[in-house]
Design a protein around this motif. Structure first.
Motif, PDB file in Angstrom:
ATOM      1  N   ARG A  76       1.238  -1.023  -0.636  1.00  0.00           N
ATOM      2  CA  ARG A  76      -0.237   0.090  -0.340  1.00  0.00           C
ATOM      3  C   ARG A  76       0.634   0.983   0.054  1.00  0.00           C
ATOM      4  N   MET A  77       2.136   1.335   0.818  1.00  0.00           N
ATOM      5  CA  MET A  77       2.730   2.520   0.553  1.00  0.00           C
ATOM      6  C   MET A  77       3.588   2.154  -1.147  1.00  0.00           C
ATOM      7  N   LEU A  78       4.102   1.531  -1.540  1.00  0.00           N
ATOM      8  CA  LEU A  78       4.522   2.167  -2.505  1.00  0.00           C
ATOM      9  C   LEU A  78       4.130   1.420  -3.677  1.00  0.00           C
ATOM     10  N   LEU A  79       2.982   0.655  -3.807  1.00  0.00           N
ATOM     11  CA  LEU A  79       1.942   1.633  -5.315  1.00  0.00           C
ATOM     12  C   LEU A  79       0.111   2.487  -4.852  1.00  0.00           C
ATOM     13  N   ASP A  80       0.448   3.425  -6.281  1.00  0.00           N
ATOM     14  CA  ASP A  80       0.118   4.366  -6.265  1.00  0.00           C
ATOM     15  C   ASP A  80      -1.968   3.772  -5.429  1.00  0.00           C
ATOM     16  N   ASP A  81      -2.670   5.282  -5.479  1.00  0.00           N
ATOM     17  CA  ASP A  81      -3.462   4.847  -4.762  1.00  0.00           C
ATOM     18  C   ASP A  81      -4.914   3.879  -5.956  1.00  0.00           C
ATOM     19  N   GLU A  82      -4.764   2.824  -6.555  1.00  0.00           N
ATOM     20  CA  GLU A  82      -5.278   2.024  -6.802  1.00  0.00           C
ATOM     21  C   GLU A  82      -5.881   1.142  -6.842  1.00  0.00           C
ATOM     22  N   THR A  83      -6.319   0.490  -7.830  1.00  0.00           N
ATOM     23  CA  THR A  83      -6.463  -1.299  -6.924  1.00  0.00           C
ATOM     24  C   THR A  83      -5.504  -1.678  -8.133  1.00  0.00           C
TER      25      THR A  83
END
Length: 521
Positions: free
Chosen positions: A146-153
């Motif tokens: 969650r910290m690494l990826l963009d705020d998308e599914t």
């Protein structure tokens, strides 16, 4: 005063509705009266005259293109329903028992899906989570992502891998793999879940990571490794170390990807023993993601014809469409006949020639009846030849391919519909899918090859049926990574759109294979 352009523009709505009679009258009107129409009343009079002719020529056509001929929506709807019947959704009484049985089966599949997903999401269990977070002061694997990826599914791959294996449960195979965005770029991620035996690597863990690397290579996606591993599970070392498709293949793939200029990053955020850390390799490459408006290709029963229409919100589920993609659809519902196989073969070749990705919706027949006459034997031979032609077309089609098994995945017909062995970019199952060589319900119809002194009884046949029934379920398949995961029917549209967007990213890469990989330690 109306000019010629204004008069001609009145006739633009008609070409899609006109019969040959109307198509003849239209140019006559324009040619004969374009210089005569000097006032509004004259051209309206001419339109009224032609409208009466059109009513007699095409009774079903409503002249609502003219201001004075508007028909109410209710009246127009009534006229259309006479020409094109509207399905009211009611189930005939004679089919209610089939509908109810399918509904019960669907609810049972969804319930099992939800229960397994909840179990897998807990990783190694509550005690392991407390030890990982409180004693070791570490983030859980999903928190790190969650910290690494963009705020998308993100698209998680094979969440049910490792469930109920012969050597025990290994939730999610001890690692999370999937595809998500980092700063707008689609990336494959592989992250160890240290709450499961301290991140110990099982044979199924190796297989899951190799599949993620294969997806990265096939779609030219940047790879990110979040390493928190306790090394190999030594009691099963013979099944995860020595062979070509075992653990060492991960490092081989990393070198190949680096030579292909596919960027890779490894983050050693925990311990890693018994094999060494993953090699952090980098290849400089800029990737630009774009969105292109597109169409769907469709046509029954083996879908193939181009409609020129955008996919609607009701297709393949019901989720909203965030981007559009040109895609060819090949769908089957039952046996691949001779004509259907040739139809599919030609369509796949056209998609390959035009560089159009292909979506296979697979529901193959459990088995084909054995020929009992010479004519049936000839038909059977011709059908097999056509299926072989389709297999060759699918195998050689140099375009991205997605396979979604919505029903049966049986025998050689599944190969022609781009089964796992035909290397689709992505392959997903619905929870009700069945994956087997034959259907267990038809096992008694197959001739059994056995010795005269060894004749099986009913108990042996029942045991075989039960074994086949258990091993052909979608969850058994997904646990062994024969697919990229189980998805619910209502999520199919969303997942397919994600896959199409992910595969399209490589169009904007100009990387060519270089002689040596780039390794920076």
């Amino acid at each position: 005063m109306w000019n010629n352009i204004t008069a001609c523009s009145l006739w633009r709505p008609f070409p899609s509705f006109m019969s040959s009679r109307i198509q003849t009258l239209t140019p006559l009107f324009i040619r004969n009266y374009k210089d005569f129409c000097k006032d509004r009343q004259t051209i309206w009079t001419l339109q009224n005259s032609l409208c009466q002719v059109m009513k007699k020529t095409v009774p079903t056509l409503k002249c609502n293109m003219f201001p004075h001929c508007f028909v109410s929506n209710k009246a127009r709807y009534g006229q259309y329903t006479k020409t094109f019947p509207v399905l009211d959704g009611r189930i005939p009484s004679v089919c209610e028992h089939v509908f109810e049985e399918n509904l019960r089966n669907s609810e049972a599949c969804i319930q099992r899906y939800s229960e397994l997903l909840c179990k897998v999401s807990k990783g190694g269990g509550e005690n392991a989570i407390l030890r990982h977070t409180q004693r070791n002061k570490k983030l859980l694997v999903r928190e790190r992502l969650r910290m690494l990826l963009d705020d998308e599914t993100f698209l998680e791959l094979s969440p049910f891998a490792g469930v109920d294996l012969p050597y025990g449960d290994v939730p999610a195979a001890g690692c999370l793999t999937g595809i998500g965005k980092i700063c707008g770029i689609w990336c494959v991620f592989m992250a160890n879940d240290a709450t499961i035996k301290g991140g110990t690597i099982y044979p199924i863990s190796v297989k899951k990571q190799l599949r993620a690397q294969q997806i990265a290579i096939q779609n030219k996606l940047l790879s990110v490794y979040l390493v928190d591993s306790g090394g190999a599970f030594l009691p099963l070392q013979a099944e995860l170390f020595p062979d070509q498709s075992h653990g060492g293949r991960i490092f081989y793939n990393e070198a190949i990807m680096s030579a292909m200029k596919i960027p890779q990053v490894a983050v050693v955020c925990g311990s890693c023993t018994a094999g060494g850390a993953y090699l952090p390799t980098m290849a400089e490459e800029t990737v630009i993601v774009d969105k292109i408006g597109t169409m769907f290709l469709a046509g029954p029963p083996l879908v193939k014809a181009a409609t020129g229409e955008d996919i609607s919100s009701e297709d393949l589920g019901g989720a909203s469409m965030h981007s559009k993609h040109l895609v060819g659809i090949v769908a089957n519902n039952g046996e691949l006949t001779h004509d259907a196989s040739l139809k599919g073969s030609h369509f796949v070749q056209l998609c390959s020639q035009r560089c159009v990705p292909i979506l296979f919706l697979q529901n193959t027949a459990p088995h084909a009846p054995e020929p009992t006459s010479l004519s049936q034997a000839e038909d059977h031979t011709n059908r097999l030849k056509a299926q072989a032609s389709m297999m060759a077309a699918v195998a050689c089609a140099a375009v991205p391919k997605i396979t979604l098994v919505i029903g049966g995945c049986y025998g050689n017909e599944s190969y022609a519909m781009c089964g796992r062995s035909f290397d689709p970019n992505f392959l997903f199952l619905w929870p009700n899918a069945r994956v087997a060589l034959v259907d267990s319900r038809h096992i008694s119809t197959f001739p059994q090859a056995r010795d005269d002194d060894c004749i099986g009884d009913d108990s042996e046949l029942k045991h075989l049926k039960d074994k086949l029934d258990e091993e052909s379920s979608a969850f058994h398949s997904s646990a062994r990574l024969w697919d990229d995961g189980i998805i619910l029917p209502q999520n199919s549209r969303k997942v397919i759109v994600q896959c199409l967007t992910i595969m399209k990213q490589q169009k904007y890469q100009t990387a060519s294979l270089q002689r040596y990989p780039v390794i920076r330690l």
